[in-house]
Design a protein around this motif. Structure first.
Motif, mmCIF file in Angstrom:
data_model
loop_
_atom_site.group_PDB
_atom_site.id
_atom_site.type_symbol
_atom_site.label_atom_id
_atom_site.label_comp_id
_atom_site.label_asym_id
_atom_site.label_seq_id
_atom_site.Cartn_x
_atom_site.Cartn_y
_atom_site.Cartn_z
ATOM 1 N N GLU A 1 0.840 -1.209 0.000
ATOM 2 C CA GLU A 1 0.000 0.000 0.000
ATOM 3 C C GLU A 1 0.870 1.252 0.000
ATOM 4 N N SER A 2 2.009 1.174 0.661
ATOM 5 C CA SER A 2 2.893 2.339 0.753
ATOM 6 C C SER A 2 3.496 2.744 -0.589
ATOM 7 N N LEU A 3 3.640 1.786 -1.492
ATOM 8 C CA LEU A 3 4.093 2.140 -2.838
ATOM 9 C C LEU A 3 3.153 3.186 -3.427
ATOM 10 N N PHE A 4 1.858 2.968 -3.210
ATOM 11 C CA PHE A 4 0.861 3.888 -3.759
ATOM 12 C C PHE A 4 0.790 5.170 -2.940
ATOM 13 N N LYS A 5 0.902 5.030 -1.622
ATOM 14 C CA LYS A 5 0.881 6.230 -0.775
ATOM 15 C C LYS A 5 2.017 7.178 -1.140
ATOM 16 N N GLY A 6 3.198 6.620 -1.393
ATOM 17 C CA GLY A 6 4.341 7.454 -1.765
ATOM 18 C C GLY A 6 4.041 8.267 -3.008
ATOM 19 N N GLN A 7 3.502 7.596 -3.989
ATOM 20 C CA GLN A 7 3.179 8.264 -5.247
ATOM 21 C C GLN A 7 2.111 9.344 -5.041
ATOM 22 N N LEU A 8 1.108 9.011 -4.223
ATOM 23 C CA LEU A 8 0.027 9.971 -3.966
ATOM 24 C C LEU A 8 0.542 11.180 -3.181
ATOM 25 N N ALA A 9 1.488 10.952 -2.287
ATOM 26 C CA ALA A 9 2.058 12.068 -1.520
ATOM 27 C C ALA A 9 2.753 13.045 -2.455
ATOM 28 N N ARG A 10 3.489 12.498 -3.438
ATOM 29 C CA ARG A 10 4.150 13.369 -4.416
ATOM 30 C C ARG A 10 3.115 14.173 -5.218
ATOM 31 N N LEU A 11 2.019 13.515 -5.550
ATOM 32 C CA LEU A 11 0.972 14.218 -6.296
ATOM 33 C C LEU A 11 0.324 15.315 -5.453
ATOM 34 N N LYS A 12 0.107 15.012 -4.195
ATOM 35 C CA LYS A 12 -0.533 15.997 -3.321
ATOM 36 C C LYS A 12 0.331 17.255 -3.230
ATOM 37 N N LYS A 13 1.637 17.064 -3.132
ATOM 38 C CA LYS A 13 2.550 18.206 -3.110
ATOM 39 C C LYS A 13 2.433 19.035 -4.375
ATOM 40 N N ALA A 14 2.130 18.355 -5.483
ATOM 41 C CA ALA A 14 2.021 19.047 -6.769
ATOM 42 C C ALA A 14 0.635 19.667 -6.977
ATOM 43 N N GLY A 15 -0.217 19.588 -5.944
ATOM 44 C CA GLY A 15 -1.491 20.285 -6.043
ATOM 45 C C GLY A 15 -2.698 19.414 -6.335
ATOM 46 N N PHE A 16 -2.490 18.148 -6.505
ATOM 47 C CA PHE A 16 -3.623 17.239 -6.696
ATOM 48 C C PHE A 16 -4.226 16.873 -5.336
ATOM 49 N N LEU A 17 -5.358 16.195 -5.404
ATOM 50 C CA LEU A 17 -5.887 15.514 -4.211
ATOM 51 C C LEU A 17 -6.143 16.496 -3.081
ATOM 52 N N ARG A 18 -6.788 17.596 -3.390
ATOM 53 C CA ARG A 18 -6.880 18.631 -2.385
ATOM 54 C C ARG A 18 -7.867 18.314 -1.261
ATOM 55 N N HIS A 19 -8.873 17.489 -1.566
ATOM 56 C CA HIS A 19 -9.909 17.259 -0.551
ATOM 57 C C HIS A 19 -9.902 15.843 0.023
ATOM 58 N N ALA A 20 -8.718 15.263 0.120
ATOM 59 C CA ALA A 20 -8.626 13.930 0.735
ATOM 60 C C ALA A 20 -7.207 13.699 1.228
ATOM 61 N N SER A 21 -7.081 12.934 2.268
ATOM 62 C CA SER A 21 -5.744 12.593 2.766
ATOM 63 C C SER A 21 -5.128 11.524 1.874
ATOM 64 N N VAL A 22 -3.814 11.452 1.903
ATOM 65 C CA VAL A 22 -3.095 10.450 1.122
ATOM 66 C C VAL A 22 -3.545 9.047 1.515
ATOM 67 N N SER A 23 -3.717 8.836 2.801
ATOM 68 C CA SER A 23 -4.055 7.508 3.284
ATOM 69 C C SER A 23 -5.442 7.055 2.818
ATOM 70 N N VAL A 24 -6.430 7.922 2.989
ATOM 71 C CA VAL A 24 -7.791 7.555 2.560
ATOM 72 C C VAL A 24 -7.848 7.418 1.037
#
Lengths: 186, 186
Positions: free
Chosen positions: B119-142
């Motif tokens: 799962e962390s493989l995906f969390k890592g990728q999502l964290a990078r995306l969040k920094k880039a401005g994606f995923l504004r209304h949800a936590s990386v984990s959820v």
DNA sequence: GTCTATACTTGGATAGAC
DNA sequence: GTCTATCCAAGTATAGAC
């Protein structure tokens, strides 16, 4: 909910009640009958949460807004009634089981049919959206299963004891729905 | 895969092999040991599918494209190795089980840890995306759990016998990923 | 309506022949 | 390495007292 159907003995259930097997068998003819009762109640709660939202469709909100409200209601119901709903999931697996009496088989078929009807609430809404130009690269059926799956997977990972406030469940539900509705667009 | 851990007897397994219990117990110390072996192989196949995609990150494609490729690889692996992966899911439920020996407990903990690493493989990728401005209304984990959930739910509904061609599995995987990546934007 | 006691079956695991 | 025979524990369900 805690151990699954097969790993839970009637003795476990009796112990949880602070009583013995005799009491359980006075109220339920068999173990699977008890399972059916819980499953039925779980399905009832899902419909009770989502049907009112579907019926409010004509009150001005868009098709997309209605779908979002349906997903939100569903997600919240899963978290609120996590105990019942995690039993409901197991019905799927029991379905291809084999050895049961004709009556039991029939009851199980009814329960599965009710699950299908529930999914169809969402399929109907998605079909309307597809006509309006959404969902261009997926079928209604796969989209419904994927969206519902994203929410229903919470039955696997969500632990109700960790976070008990209604507000935090509401916002957790909101987060899941946001991910599904808006995808990964910036 | 067909009946779940508890509903499957060693006799069932022996019958499927065209042999008897004796053979099974010659190769595996206990029923749960056999389960562990299948689970381990299932996890290995998931990593084998996704890790190469993560490591290709620096070859010019965007963070978002990498995530999409990871989801696609994961979805395809689940469909291709449906037999193994539907056993993997059951590991979660066995986790809070109680009665097992310390060695068994330890093995199970390792398997769960390996699921978390996945799962962390995906969390890592999502964290990078969040920094880039994606995923504004949800936590990386959820977000990770919801996206993976949408795909993993296919373990519940997908029946491998109905559709056997590699091409149709590929496009089914594509459909699921499309729904999750693009959400319901027009 | 609830308890205790018990019948009966299934299924995990082992022993020992081949 | 595989088989047959068997042991034993667990668990569903029932009988019958209270």
């Amino acid at each position: 909910m805690r151990q699954g159907y097969h790993a839970t003995s009637i003795d476990d259930i009796a112990r949880a009640l602070g009583s013995t097997k005799g009491r359980v068998y006075h109220h339920f003819a068999s173990k699977i009958d008890l399972f059916f009762a819980v499953h039925r109640e779980g399905m009832k709660r899902l419909f009770d949460a989502v049907v009112p939202v579907v019926q409010k469709e004509d009150t001005g909100q868009s098709t997309l807004e209605t779908l979002e409200a349906m997903l939100q209601a569903h997600a919240l119901a899963l978290l609120e009634h996590h105990t019942y709903e995690s039993v409901v999931v197991q019905g799927v697996h029991l379905h291809r089981f084999g050895a049961m009496t004709p009556e039991e088989r029939q009851t199980l078929d009814e329960l599965i049919a009710s699950r299908d009807a529930f999914e169809s609430l969402f399929k109907g809404q998605l079909a309307r959206l597809k006509k309006a130009g959404f969902l261009r690269h997926a079928s209604v059926s796969v989209a419904a299963k994927t969206l519902l799956g994203g929410i229903q997977w919470s039955l696997v990972w969500y632990r109700p004891d960790q976070d008990t406030s209604p507000a935090s469940r509401e916002s957790l539900a909101r987060e899941m729905v946001n991910v599904l509705m808006h995808g990964l667009v910036r």
